[in-house]
Motif scaffolding. Sequence first.
Motif, PDB file in Angstrom:
ATOM      1  N   GLY A  12       0.802  -1.074   0.043  1.00 52.18           N
ATOM      2  CA  GLY A  12      -0.029   0.141  -0.052  1.00 52.18           C
ATOM      3  C   GLY A  12       0.804   1.167   0.015  1.00 52.18           C
ATOM      4  O   GLY A  12       0.571   2.377  -0.687  1.00 52.18           O
ATOM      5  N   GLY A  50      -1.466  -4.061  -1.132  1.00 55.82           N
ATOM      6  CA  GLY A  50      -1.599  -3.929   0.637  1.00 55.82           C
ATOM      7  C   GLY A  50      -2.441  -2.795   0.961  1.00 55.82           C
ATOM      8  O   GLY A  50      -3.010  -2.130  -0.096  1.00 55.82           O
ATOM      9  N   THR A 138      -1.744 -11.048   6.515  1.00 53.81           N
ATOM     10  CA  THR A 138      -1.007  -9.894   5.909  1.00 53.81           C
ATOM     11  C   THR A 138      -1.359 -10.023   4.238  1.00 53.81           C
ATOM     12  O   THR A 138      -1.870 -11.219   3.910  1.00 53.81           O
ATOM     13  CB  THR A 138       0.500  -9.874   5.908  1.00 53.81           C
ATOM     14  OG1 THR A 138       1.068 -10.821   5.371  1.00 53.81           O
ATOM     15  CG2 THR A 138       0.796  -9.768   7.473  1.00 53.81           C
TER      16      THR A 138
HETATM   17  N1  UDP Z   1      -5.323  -7.574   6.303  1.00 50.50           N
HETATM   18  C1  UDP Z   1      -6.054  -8.692   7.018  1.00 50.50           C
HETATM   19  N2  UDP Z   1      -5.807  -9.926   6.565  1.00 50.50           N
HETATM   20  C2  UDP Z   1      -5.234 -10.190   5.144  1.00 50.50           C
HETATM   21  C3  UDP Z   1      -4.690  -9.111   4.802  1.00 50.50           C
HETATM   22  C4  UDP Z   1      -4.629  -7.701   5.284  1.00 50.50           C
HETATM   23  O1  UDP Z   1      -6.364  -8.493   8.169  1.00 50.50           O
HETATM   24  O2  UDP Z   1      -5.465 -11.386   4.687  1.00 50.50           O
HETATM   25  C5  UDP Z   1      -5.302  -6.096   7.115  1.00 50.50           C
HETATM   26  C6  UDP Z   1      -4.426  -6.029   8.292  1.00 50.50           C
HETATM   27  O3  UDP Z   1      -4.846  -5.443   9.208  1.00 50.50           O
HETATM   28  C7  UDP Z   1      -3.183  -5.253   7.632  1.00 50.50           C
HETATM   29  C8  UDP Z   1      -3.977  -4.433   6.495  1.00 50.50           C
HETATM   30  O4  UDP Z   1      -5.000  -5.381   6.029  1.00 50.50           O
HETATM   31  O5  UDP Z   1      -2.494  -4.540   8.365  1.00 50.50           O
HETATM   32  C9  UDP Z   1      -3.226  -3.802   5.284  1.00 50.50           C
HETATM   33  O6  UDP Z   1      -2.476  -5.019   4.954  1.00 50.50           O
HETATM   34  P1  UDP Z   1      -0.683  -4.874   4.869  1.00 50.50           P
HETATM   35  O7  UDP Z   1      -0.592  -4.446   6.142  1.00 50.50           O
HETATM   36  O8  UDP Z   1      -0.384  -6.295   4.217  1.00 50.50           O
HETATM   37  O9  UDP Z   1      -0.282  -3.867   3.918  1.00 50.50           O
HETATM   38  P2  UDP Z   1       0.887  -3.344   3.073  1.00 50.50           P
HETATM   39  O10 UDP Z   1       1.929  -3.362   4.305  1.00 50.50           O
HETATM   40  O11 UDP Z   1       1.464  -4.497   2.351  1.00 50.50           O
HETATM   41  O12 UDP Z   1       0.635  -2.163   2.620  1.00 50.50           O
END
Ligand code: UDP
Length: 234
Positions: A12, A50, A138
């Motif tokens: 993200g 993300g 995640t």
């Molecule tokens: N998340 C979740 N289940 C999943 C994927 C994501 O609950 O299968 C939620 C979790 O709170 C996470 C947020 O979505 O912090 C954003 O995803 P992530 O932190 O993986 O995003 P990135 O760091 O890649 O931007």
Amino acid sequence: MEYKRILLKLSGESLMGNQGHGIDSGRLSDYAREIGEIVEKGVQIAIVIGGGNIFRGLSGAAKGFDRYKGDQMGMLATVINSLALASALQDVGVRTRVMTSIRMEPVGELYSQPKAVDALNAGEVVIISGGTGNPYFTTDTASALRGIEIHADVMLKGTRVDGVYSADPEKDPSARKFESITFDEVYRKGLKVMDLTATTMCKENDLPVLVFNMDQCGNLLKVLKGEKVGTLVH
Ligand code: UDP
């Protein structure tokens, strides 16, 4: 091309460009153009994005949010990012379909592996949003899971660094970059490539992960051409 079918993972945070938050439309169109370039070469692309530029469940919980709800907020954030990228891809003429791991038509159709594979075979880019649909995971784990499900040849983890290093290159001048590394070495050295759930999924199902700098224009095409870019974890 080096790979026929890829799972591209974008964080993200990468979408916010230099803004520090939200979505940078310039960055989005750069990504869309690069993705369009490899679609033209016949590469099948599924994308998982993300939500960290908008909301993360864990940081929410630290501020007093309920973790379960916070994670759902995070998953919804990935849907927002996915719609933004889909719109940028459409702008450059790339046929794109957004699927959601949580039912929410008409925002996107509910993800199913056969439907995703059919769309890929038909030349559409498939953005699989909503993470795994479950809290406590995640989007790295979602990428591993979807990559394995759709039989991707590789998971391309687009980041802001150009690969996996022996230490943090910004803090330790002696840090060196690995050209390739095994999953076992990643465990042994405690390297932070992805969270361990995602790493284990990839190891147990033989999905190699290529970590590369997605912010350097042209890198995605270089990866597909088999040029030495990033670090291959296998
Ligand atoms: N998340 C979740 N289940 C999943 C994927 C994501 O609950 O299968 C939620 C979790 O709170 C996470 C947020 O979505 O912090 C954003 O995803 P992530 O932190 O993986 O995003 P990135 O760091 O890649 O931007």
